[in-house]
Enzyme design. Structure first.
Site, PDB file in Angstrom:
ATOM      1  N   LYS A  71     -12.871   7.926   5.563  1.00  9.18           N
ATOM      2  CA  LYS A  71     -12.599   6.253   5.783  1.00  9.18           C
ATOM      3  C   LYS A  71     -11.488   5.781   6.556  1.00  9.18           C
ATOM      4  O   LYS A  71     -10.614   4.931   6.558  1.00  9.18           O
ATOM      5  CB  LYS A  71     -12.499   4.514   5.420  1.00  9.18           C
ATOM      6  CG  LYS A  71     -13.318   4.112   5.224  1.00  9.18           C
ATOM      7  CD  LYS A  71     -13.702   2.417   4.613  1.00  9.18           C
ATOM      8  CE  LYS A  71     -11.860   1.997   5.396  1.00  9.18           C
ATOM      9  NZ  LYS A  71     -12.366   1.045   6.813  1.00  9.18           N
ATOM     10  N   GLU A  81       0.338   4.541  -0.235  1.00  3.48           N
ATOM     11  CA  GLU A  81       1.969   4.593   0.473  1.00  3.48           C
ATOM     12  C   GLU A  81       1.345   3.329   0.924  1.00  3.48           C
ATOM     13  O   GLU A  81       0.722   3.148   1.926  1.00  3.48           O
ATOM     14  CB  GLU A  81       1.424   6.388   1.878  1.00  3.48           C
ATOM     15  CG  GLU A  81       1.485   7.047   0.759  1.00  3.48           C
ATOM     16  CD  GLU A  81       3.261   7.660   0.658  1.00  3.48           C
ATOM     17  OE1 GLU A  81       3.733   7.259   0.795  1.00  3.48           O
ATOM     18  OE2 GLU A  81       3.135   8.463  -0.370  1.00  3.48           O
ATOM     19  N   CYS A 102       5.371   2.804   9.468  1.00  3.32           N
ATOM     20  CA  CYS A 102       5.426   1.740   8.138  1.00  3.32           C
ATOM     21  C   CYS A 102       7.746   2.765   7.455  1.00  3.32           C
ATOM     22  O   CYS A 102       7.908   1.876   7.064  1.00  3.32           O
ATOM     23  CB  CYS A 102       4.569   2.966   6.772  1.00  3.32           C
ATOM     24  SG  CYS A 102       5.057   4.724   6.855  1.00  3.32           S
TER      25      CYS A 102
HETATM   26  P1  NAD Z   1      -4.540  -2.458   6.012  1.00  2.00           P
HETATM   27  O1  NAD Z   1      -3.970  -2.609   4.565  1.00  2.00           O
HETATM   28  O2  NAD Z   1      -5.041  -3.513   6.296  1.00  2.00           O
HETATM   29  O3  NAD Z   1      -5.778  -1.392   6.404  1.00  2.00           O
HETATM   30  C1  NAD Z   1      -5.525   0.231   5.562  1.00  2.00           C
HETATM   31  C2  NAD Z   1      -7.000   0.793   5.673  1.00  2.00           C
HETATM   32  O4  NAD Z   1      -7.688  -0.107   4.606  1.00  2.00           O
HETATM   33  C3  NAD Z   1      -8.324   0.957   6.726  1.00  2.00           C
HETATM   34  O5  NAD Z   1      -9.635   1.642   6.601  1.00  2.00           O
HETATM   35  C4  NAD Z   1      -8.674  -0.502   5.786  1.00  2.00           C
HETATM   36  O6  NAD Z   1      -9.908  -0.547   6.593  1.00  2.00           O
HETATM   37  C5  NAD Z   1      -9.032  -0.173   4.684  1.00  2.00           C
HETATM   38  N1  NAD Z   1      -9.231  -1.527   4.156  1.00  2.00           N
HETATM   39  C6  NAD Z   1      -8.859  -2.960   4.307  1.00  2.00           C
HETATM   40  N2  NAD Z   1      -9.163  -4.165   3.372  1.00  2.00           N
HETATM   41  C7  NAD Z   1      -9.225  -3.415   2.034  1.00  2.00           C
HETATM   42  C8  NAD Z   1     -10.431  -2.953   0.815  1.00  2.00           C
HETATM   43  N3  NAD Z   1     -10.349  -4.233   0.667  1.00  2.00           N
HETATM   44  N4  NAD Z   1     -11.138  -1.936   0.221  1.00  2.00           N
HETATM   45  C9  NAD Z   1     -10.905  -0.686   0.644  1.00  2.00           C
HETATM   46  N5  NAD Z   1     -10.296  -0.319   2.266  1.00  2.00           N
HETATM   47  C10 NAD Z   1     -10.038  -2.079   2.896  1.00  2.00           C
HETATM   48  O7  NAD Z   1      -3.709  -1.456   6.968  1.00  2.00           O
HETATM   49  P2  NAD Z   1      -3.363  -1.120   8.363  1.00  2.00           P
HETATM   50  O8  NAD Z   1      -3.387  -3.143   9.101  1.00  2.00           O
HETATM   51  O9  NAD Z   1      -4.789  -0.700   8.852  1.00  2.00           O
HETATM   52  O10 NAD Z   1      -1.978  -1.005   8.780  1.00  2.00           O
HETATM   53  C11 NAD Z   1      -0.694  -0.908   8.594  1.00  2.00           C
HETATM   54  C12 NAD Z   1       0.348  -0.703   7.383  1.00  2.00           C
HETATM   55  O11 NAD Z   1      -0.287   0.241   6.398  1.00  2.00           O
HETATM   56  C13 NAD Z   1       1.628  -1.359   7.606  1.00  2.00           C
HETATM   57  O12 NAD Z   1       1.629  -2.752   6.184  1.00  2.00           O
HETATM   58  C14 NAD Z   1       1.894  -0.259   7.039  1.00  2.00           C
HETATM   59  O13 NAD Z   1       3.555  -0.239   6.814  1.00  2.00           O
HETATM   60  C15 NAD Z   1       1.318   0.945   6.115  1.00  2.00           C
HETATM   61  N6  NAD Z   1       1.484   2.189   6.409  1.00  2.00           N
HETATM   62  C16 NAD Z   1       1.992   2.326   5.276  1.00  2.00           C
HETATM   63  C17 NAD Z   1       2.129   3.874   5.092  1.00  2.00           C
HETATM   64  C18 NAD Z   1       2.697   4.294   4.440  1.00  2.00           C
HETATM   65  O14 NAD Z   1       3.079   5.943   4.463  1.00  2.00           O
HETATM   66  N7  NAD Z   1       3.980   3.917   3.602  1.00  2.00           N
HETATM   67  C19 NAD Z   1       2.002   4.235   6.566  1.00  2.00           C
HETATM   68  C20 NAD Z   1       1.378   3.667   7.414  1.00  2.00           C
HETATM   69  C21 NAD Z   1       0.919   2.628   7.512  1.00  2.00           C
HETATM   70  O1  6OD Z   2       4.955  11.790   8.709  1.00  3.34           O
HETATM   71  C1  6OD Z   2       4.459  11.606   7.087  1.00  3.34           C
HETATM   72  O2  6OD Z   2       3.663  12.803   6.260  1.00  3.34           O
HETATM   73  C2  6OD Z   2       3.877  10.330   6.960  1.00  3.34           C
HETATM   74  N1  6OD Z   2       3.071   9.765   6.208  1.00  3.34           N
HETATM   75  C3  6OD Z   2       4.275   9.091   8.004  1.00  3.34           C
HETATM   76  C4  6OD Z   2       4.080   8.061   8.073  1.00  3.34           C
HETATM   77  C5  6OD Z   2       4.128   7.434   8.385  1.00  3.34           C
HETATM   78  C6  6OD Z   2       3.968   5.646   8.500  1.00  3.34           C
HETATM   79  O3  6OD Z   2       3.591   4.487   9.301  1.00  3.34           O
END
Ligand code: NAD
Ligand code: 6OD
Length: 496
Positions: A188, A264, A298
């Site tokens: 998804k 993550e 992130c």
């Molecule tokens: P988000 O949590 O809003 O959404 C992520 C996904 O989860 C989307 O597909 C969304 O539709 C789904 N989702 C939302 N609510 C849900 C629920 N209640 N149940 C099931 N699925 C649900 O995140 P975003 O805004 O898409 O991404 C940005 C965030 O992601 C930032 O906080 C960023 O730091 C984090 N992020 C972390 C990493 C990492 O590797 N640690 C990587 C990328 C992004």
């Molecule tokens: O490079 C990657 O494998 C990874 N998981 C990056 C995550 C980035 C977060 O926004």
């Protein structure tokens, strides 16, 4: 005519469908896929309802025991390489779809996002073949011998829920290992970035991935495809990348069925710049770590701490870097930064710019919205922003903004720098800039984060552990860590 008008976005003006049981499936409800570049609609997306999610789960369950389950590791690995070939064969389409959905720059889509989409399949297809098993020979109570060895079985049906910032990269970072060890998956993507996931479904189909092994459902989180997956009794594991708050909601939803979880989550990453650092490299690297992808990674740095003797010079150099960034059409080869992902996110980031002012920050640069005098004024652009002067207790220092902004503050001692870096509810990444060898090791090992870079940022080796501590996640991905999460070891004990 601006370059972007020449770009051909796959399915522009059309419909992005779900992919379930080897077929592309529409739905009654659709939602608009809007580009943040100028606010126009790229295409319509078919939102999966709960009945379609049920079908996807049933198809994935059945496929576990069909041809997929009977394939050898070599055959599965070869098929995943074919998927990678398929992404590469349609490289420009993937680039165009990713840029249109996110507004990210051509350079980034071409050099990071899409190549990693293919590399994630290749890396885990190869790693799965070279994974070593455990083996112990022991003496039994009657003086005989027993040989214990482990075999790895797939977890089962895995829901893969991905965010919008690196859409293909982060989706495939999970799909690659999950599929390599024999699971079936339901992907998804974020509702904001359905494009490359749909192309990936086409690539899977063309590559001959058996029906039901890879399924794609489009939709939102609460009361939509996301929640239908996380509460579904037929799902064995949920692997999720996104906001920490969403992770908490998923954890609650998945608790009833005791699903395996890999998270993550967010970050509020610190960079520590010591006075003995290579100054130019530290400025270059820190600017990159703050502004790459509009700060929507992130791993991006939002807190910069600089040793006092070089503080003023460092702030001035960062201002110069920020003001030199070219904010333009994503398709222009010289563009450094496009818009943010959406108007909603733009408003969130701007609300932090405003809050920073209210909390007493000094704006070194930025703080507003750039204007262009063309359709981009309907887009979701913000200015790269640098602030100073906030107390450590300020919300702008504590909360993840996920935009092109950093706060820069001075420190005096190494101990103070480490304490500042660790004074966060998050613990994803940290960066240390120093030429002092002992200090590099000493400081890096004391930072409470899953990943610490020294004199670099976002250098990736896909075999290394990746993940965060505290609010930044649960578990590790990467290399054998991913393979282990997506599989169950069974110990076989043979007495002889
Ligand atoms: P988000 O949590 O809003 O959404 C992520 C996904 O989860 C989307 O597909 C969304 O539709 C789904 N989702 C939302 N609510 C849900 C629920 N209640 N149940 C099931 N699925 C649900 O995140 P975003 O805004 O898409 O991404 C940005 C965030 O992601 C930032 O906080 C960023 O730091 C984090 N992020 C972390 C990493 C990492 O590797 N640690 C990587 C990328 C992004
Ligand atoms: O490079 C990657 O494998 C990874 N998981 C990056 C995550 C980035 C977060 O926004």
């Amino acid at each position: 005519m601006p370059a972007h008008h020449k770009m051909v976005v796959p399915h522009a003006g059309g419909l992005l469908r779900n992919y379930v049981a080897g077929e592309f499936v529409g739905s009654e409800r659709t939602f608009a896929n809007v580009t943040p570049v100028d606010g126009s609609t790229i295409n319509e997306v078919c939102e999966a309802d709960s009945a379609l999610v049920d079908r996807a789960v049933a198809a994935a369950r059945e496929a576990l025991h069909g041809p997929w389950g009977k394939m050898s590791l070599d055959e599965r690995s070869a098929l995943l390489h074919k998927v990678a070939d398929g992404i590469e064969a349609r490289f420009d389409e993937f680039v165009a779809a990713e840029m249109a959905d996110t507004g990210k720059s051509l350079w980034q889509a071409q050099n990071i996002d899409i190549p990693r989409g293919a590399a994630n399949f290749r890396a885990f297809a190869d790693l799965a073949k070279s994974r070593a098993g455990e083996c112990f020979q022991s003496t039994t109570p009657d003086g005989g011998q027993a040989l214990n060895y482990s075999v790895h079985k797939p977890l089962g049906v895995v829901a893969v829920i991905a965010p919008w910032n690196l859409p293909l990269l982060l989706l495939t970072w999970k799909l690659g290992p999950a599929m390599a060890v024999g699971n079936t998956v339901i992907a998804k993507p974020s509702e904001d970035t359905p494009g490359t996931a749909t192309l990936l479904a086409e690539v899977m189909h063309a590559a001959g991935v058996p029906a039901g092994v890879f399924n794609l459902v489009h939709g939102f989180g609460p009361n939509s495809a996301g929640e239908f997956l996380t509460t579904h009794r037929g799902i064995d594991a949920v692997t999720f990348t996104g906001e920490s708050r969403t992770g908490a909601a998923i954890m609650r939803a998945a608790a009833d069925n005791v699903k395996a979880l890999s998270f993550e989550l967010g970050g509020k990453n610190a960079a520590l710049i010591f006075e003995d650092a290579d100054f130019d490299a530290a400025v270059e690297g820190t600017a990159k770590s703050v502004f790459t992808n509009g700060g929507q990674v992130c791993l991006c740095t939002e807190r910069v701490y600089v040793q006092r003797p070089i503080f003023e010079r460092f702030v001035a150099a960062m201002k110069e870097k920020a003001e030199a960034l070219r904010i333009d059409w994503p398709e222009s080869p010289d563009t450094d930064m496009g818009p943010l992902i959406s108007h909603e996110h733009q408003q969130k980031v701007l609300s932090y710019y405003q809050l920073a002012g209210e909390e007493g920050a000094t704006f070194i640069t930025g703080g507003g919205v750039p204007t262009f005098g063309d359709e981009r004024d309907n887009g979701a652009f913000v200015e790269p922003t640098i602030i100073t002067g906030l107390p450590e207790s300020a919300r702008c220092i504590k909360e993840e903004v996920f935009g092109p902004i950093c706060h820069i503050a001075p420190f005096d001692t190494e101990e103070e720098a480490i304490a500042l870096a660790n004074d966060s509810e998050y613990g994803l990444a940290g960066t240390v800039w120093t030429t002092h060898l002992q200090r590099a090791h000493r400081v890096a090992q004391q930072i409470d984060a899953g990943i610490v870079w020294v004199n670099a940022w976002y250098l990736r080796d896909l075999r290394t552990p990746f993940g965060g501590v505290k609010l930044s996640g649960i578990g590790r991905e990467g290399g054998v860590h991913s393979l282990n999460f997506y599989s169950e070891p069974t110990n076989i004990c043979i007495k002889f």
